[in-house]
Design a protein around this motif. Structure first.
Motif, PDB file in Angstrom:
ATOM      1  N   LYS A 296      10.707   6.108  -0.273  1.00 52.12           N
ATOM      2  CA  LYS A 296       9.641   5.596   0.654  1.00 52.12           C
ATOM      3  C   LYS A 296       8.907   4.620  -0.106  1.00 52.12           C
ATOM      4  O   LYS A 296       8.181   3.876   0.325  1.00 52.12           O
ATOM      5  CB  LYS A 296       8.730   7.149   0.581  1.00 52.12           C
ATOM      6  CG  LYS A 296       9.343   8.297   1.628  1.00 52.12           C
ATOM      7  CD  LYS A 296       8.525   9.244   1.746  1.00 52.12           C
ATOM      8  CE  LYS A 296       6.979   8.893   2.051  1.00 52.12           C
ATOM      9  NZ  LYS A 296       6.169  10.541   2.227  1.00 52.12           N
ATOM     10  N   ILE A 297       8.608   4.519  -1.404  1.00 46.74           N
ATOM     11  CA  ILE A 297       8.109   3.571  -2.109  1.00 46.74           C
ATOM     12  C   ILE A 297       8.700   2.186  -1.882  1.00 46.74           C
ATOM     13  O   ILE A 297       8.086   1.256  -1.530  1.00 46.74           O
ATOM     14  CB  ILE A 297       7.910   3.758  -3.714  1.00 46.74           C
ATOM     15  CG1 ILE A 297       7.222   5.023  -3.987  1.00 46.74           C
ATOM     16  CG2 ILE A 297       7.156   2.601  -4.366  1.00 46.74           C
ATOM     17  CD1 ILE A 297       7.118   5.557  -5.458  1.00 46.74           C
TER      18      ILE A 297
ATOM     19  N   TYR B   5       2.573   8.369  -9.384  1.00 51.05           N
ATOM     20  CA  TYR B   5       2.859   9.913  -9.191  1.00 51.05           C
ATOM     21  C   TYR B   5       4.412  10.189  -9.423  1.00 51.05           C
ATOM     22  O   TYR B   5       4.675  11.238 -10.052  1.00 51.05           O
ATOM     23  CB  TYR B   5       2.619   9.964  -7.551  1.00 51.05           C
ATOM     24  CG  TYR B   5       3.039  11.558  -7.238  1.00 51.05           C
ATOM     25  CD1 TYR B   5       2.061  12.498  -7.704  1.00 51.05           C
ATOM     26  CD2 TYR B   5       4.049  11.911  -6.451  1.00 51.05           C
ATOM     27  CE1 TYR B   5       2.209  13.802  -7.198  1.00 51.05           C
ATOM     28  CE2 TYR B   5       4.236  13.129  -6.327  1.00 51.05           C
ATOM     29  CZ  TYR B   5       3.417  14.221  -6.695  1.00 51.05           C
ATOM     30  OH  TYR B   5       3.733  15.198  -6.243  1.00 51.05           O
TER      31      TYR B   5
ATOM     32  N   SER C 173      -2.324   0.279  -4.946  1.00 50.59           N
ATOM     33  CA  SER C 173      -1.464   0.943  -4.112  1.00 50.59           C
ATOM     34  C   SER C 173      -0.101   1.151  -4.909  1.00 50.59           C
ATOM     35  O   SER C 173       0.371   2.162  -4.839  1.00 50.59           O
ATOM     36  CB  SER C 173      -1.435   0.635  -2.676  1.00 50.59           C
ATOM     37  OG  SER C 173      -0.367   1.325  -2.198  1.00 50.59           O
ATOM     38  N   ALA C 174       0.456   0.076  -5.355  1.00 46.38           N
ATOM     39  CA  ALA C 174       1.670   0.273  -5.992  1.00 46.38           C
ATOM     40  C   ALA C 174       1.736   0.915  -7.264  1.00 46.38           C
ATOM     41  O   ALA C 174       2.468   1.663  -7.340  1.00 46.38           O
ATOM     42  CB  ALA C 174       2.328  -1.288  -6.386  1.00 46.38           C
TER      43      ALA C 174
ATOM     44  N   TYR D  37      11.083  10.513  -2.401  1.00 44.16           N
ATOM     45  CA  TYR D  37       9.867   9.953  -2.530  1.00 44.16           C
ATOM     46  C   TYR D  37       9.914   8.317  -2.872  1.00 44.16           C
ATOM     47  O   TYR D  37       9.182   7.460  -2.635  1.00 44.16           O
ATOM     48  CB  TYR D  37       9.038  10.694  -3.534  1.00 44.16           C
ATOM     49  CG  TYR D  37       7.813   9.986  -4.037  1.00 44.16           C
ATOM     50  CD1 TYR D  37       6.652   9.971  -3.203  1.00 44.16           C
ATOM     51  CD2 TYR D  37       7.606   9.363  -5.230  1.00 44.16           C
ATOM     52  CE1 TYR D  37       5.474   9.340  -3.521  1.00 44.16           C
ATOM     53  CE2 TYR D  37       6.405   8.712  -5.642  1.00 44.16           C
ATOM     54  CZ  TYR D  37       5.293   8.738  -4.595  1.00 44.16           C
ATOM     55  OH  TYR D  37       4.122   8.234  -4.829  1.00 44.16           O
TER      56      TYR D  37
ATOM     57  N   LYS E 236       8.208   0.918   1.283  1.00 46.07           N
ATOM     58  CA  LYS E 236       6.595   0.755   1.648  1.00 46.07           C
ATOM     59  C   LYS E 236       6.527  -0.711   1.125  1.00 46.07           C
ATOM     60  O   LYS E 236       5.748  -1.500   1.531  1.00 46.07           O
ATOM     61  CB  LYS E 236       5.765   1.406   0.911  1.00 46.07           C
ATOM     62  CG  LYS E 236       4.219   0.982   1.022  1.00 46.07           C
ATOM     63  CD  LYS E 236       3.373   2.122   0.401  1.00 46.07           C
ATOM     64  CE  LYS E 236       1.833   1.692   0.460  1.00 46.07           C
ATOM     65  NZ  LYS E 236       1.073   2.660   0.058  1.00 46.07           N
TER      66      LYS E 236
ATOM     67  N   CYS F 104       1.405   4.770  -6.405  1.00 47.66           N
ATOM     68  CA  CYS F 104       2.896   5.195  -5.922  1.00 47.66           C
ATOM     69  C   CYS F 104       3.716   5.663  -7.091  1.00 47.66           C
ATOM     70  O   CYS F 104       4.149   6.584  -7.122  1.00 47.66           O
ATOM     71  CB  CYS F 104       3.471   4.124  -5.023  1.00 47.66           C
ATOM     72  SG  CYS F 104       2.780   4.071  -3.363  1.00 47.66           S
TER      73      CYS F 104
END
Length: 539
Positions: free
Chosen positions: A385-386, A430, A423-424, A382, A389, A427
């Motif tokens: 993926k961050i 979580y 958005s950051a 995960y 992005k 992310c």
């Protein structure tokens, strides 16, 4: 695996303008000559261009490309092309003349064989035509957005299998009845959602198709009433895992197939027949929903009620701190919702269609790794993926998530990428909630500036991401000891000069690993360090 042969993907060639060597004229002046790019020069660092007027191939380094224009697309748009070039005059009498297409080769094209694991395609036509007719040539790895796109993708057979599996489950479950639409009633629509389910390492595990009702068309007080549904807290899940490590218990995981479809509806809801499954001769009929469907506003609530009724009928009771945790004590053993005995499994499968996933491997995107004496939780995939992005931030590694010497203040100037900033934060939040207590303070601090971030706040965001890159493989680990619950708490003394409020922080550990933590700004003003710590204890 399917692929497109790169050398055959496009037949058209780019339009370009080259300038004759005249130092007195400005760039792309009156002597800019329209041509077609055909390749690269062999003996120089220039381009090979086909002069459309003379038919001669020339070599030049002074070239401007119109990369979105191709020879076959541009023949009828000379007027627009000429007008877009500075310093060129436009002659309408010339632009109306049709220029012949470049001569095509008469050689028979053959597919190149790449082995049994590959399928190659010879795609012919302009860029616009190929984009329109061959969807998968543009977005090969993206999940389909529509039913038509899924059926025309390279994985059409796999998506079709997933769709049929979804429809079999819906029909066998008796989710709806086909009927005539009552007078005055308005049906809602439906939509297919496609998703590739992936393992923690990023590989595809299954192709999932889900039929979702367009719940946004429901009317409150008519089509639905209550919409709430409780869920288990992530801290409760960590506590159960820590207890499993202490006791040496095996964590068994089961998945309820089409979970939301098991809830019964109390309202009269009509839905249009799903795309791809409209019954011939009964096109005017609609589906009267008997049970809930994904997308309905009351679907989570109805499923929870059905699950709660079923589980409690097996003898399970609610946990006093989290009503989404159920336990059952017998003379032989203690059972919780993560480790059912064989009889409970038989009872549950008789009520719901369930899939036995075996010993837990992944939960909520968290990788669960078990050894002989410990259980570890991580979110390496995960975090990767961050970082992917936000790779445009040029993220490098860093040793700490936050610089305490930097005093962040509200931005009084121009907002900088507010939506991307939010958005950051989401992310990172979580990751913080699940397995990374070490970034709790940084995320809490930075989230206070979401409404109007500035460049200083973005620098702090970049530092957290750099820290995550350096520590992406960190794990929460639970062992067979110590078997006592330990808690630590602290509070700052007015670390925010704008509102004179303190920041609280606490963490609790069990079995050697953290199970609950938080860092947040206090809601009231403390007048001393002792008062700040006291406020922390009652929050």
């Amino acid at each position: 695996m399917n692929t497109i042969e790169p050398s055959h993907q496009w037949c058209s060639r780019s339009i370009a303008y080259y300038r004759t060597p005249d130092p007195k004229r400005s760039k792309l002046g009156a002597r800019a000559i329209k041509s077609i790019f055909v390749g690269y020069a062999i003996n120089s660092n220039g381009y090979r261009l086909l002069d459309k007027e003379t038919g001669v191939i020339v070599e030049s380094r002074d070239v401007d490309f119109l990369e979105d224009k191709f020879s076959e697309d541009a023949e009828n748009s000379d007027r627009t092309l000429a007008a877009s070039l500075p310093g060129t005059s436009h002659d309408s009498s010339k632009t109306s003349q049709k220029v012949d297409e470049p001569r095509r080769s008469t050689r028979v094209r053959k597919e190149k064989s790449l082995g049994d694991d590959f399928l190659s395609y010879l795609v012919e036509g302009t860029r616009k035509k190929v984009t329109r007719e061959v969807i998968f040539s543009i977005n090969i790895d993206d999940d389909p957005k529509t039913f038509e796109e899924a059926m025309s993708s390279r994985d059409a057979s796999l998506w079709k299998e997933a769709i049929n599996d979804e429809m079999d489950s819906i029909l066998s479950n008796g989710t709806w009845e086909l009927t005539d639409l009552p007078k005055g009633a308005k049906p809602i629509g439906s939509k297919w959602i496609f998703k590739r389910k992936r393992h923690p390492d990023g590989t595809v595990s299954t192709f999932k198709a889900r039929l979702v009702a367009k719940g946004y068309r429901q009317r409150e007080g008519i089509d639905y009433f209550d919409t709430y549904a409780p869920v288990a807290r992530i801290s409760s899940i960590r506590i159960l895992i820590a207890i499993s490590a202490l006791k040496g218990l095996c964590i068994h995981q089961m998945d309820v197939k089409i979970a939301f479809l098991n809830g019964y509806l109390n309202e009269e809801i009509y839905m249009e027949q799903p795309e791809g499954f409209v019954i011939h001769g009964q096109e005017n009929k609609v589906c009267r929903l008997v049970k809930s469907l994904y997308g309905l506003k009351q679907a989570p609530k109805q499923w929870h009620e059905r699950f709660d009724t079923t589980v409690t009928s097996f003898g399970f009771i609610h946990n006093g701190a989290d009503r989404c945790i159920y336990s059952k004590c017998t003379k032989e053993s203690t059972v919780n919702q993560f480790s059912w005995n064989s009889r409970d499994q038989e009872l549950s499968t008789s009520k719901f269609k369930m899939k036995d996933l075996g010993e837990v491997d992944t939960i909520l995107g968290i990788k669960v790794k078990r050894s002989e004496s410990q259980i570890s939780l991580s979110q390496t995939h995960y975090i990767e993926k961050i970082l992917t992005k936000f790779q445009h931030l040029n993220i490098k590694e860093f040793n700490s998530p936050f610089d305490s010497s930097v005093k962040l203040e509200k931005n009084s100037g121009r907002v900088v990428a507010q939506l991307e900033y939010a958005s950051a934060i989401g992310c990172m939040m979580y990751a913080m909630y699940c397995t990374r207590p070490d970034i709790a303070f940084a995320v809490s601090k930075l989230s206070q500036f979401t409404c109007n971030p500035g460049s200083d706040h973005w620098k702090a965001i970049g530092r957290v991401l750099r820290y995550l890159k350096r520590t992406s493989d960190l794990e929460l680990t639970y062992n067979t000891h110590p078997g006592i619950l330990e808690g630590y708490s602290d509070a700052s003394w007015i670390d925010n000069s704008s509102d004179s409020k303190s920041t609280s922080g606490w963490i609790f550990t069990l079995a050697g690993g953290a199970i609950s933590w938080a860092s947040k700004k206090q809601t009231c003003i403390a007048h001393s360090t002792m008062e700040a710590e006291f406020i922390n204890k009652i929050m």
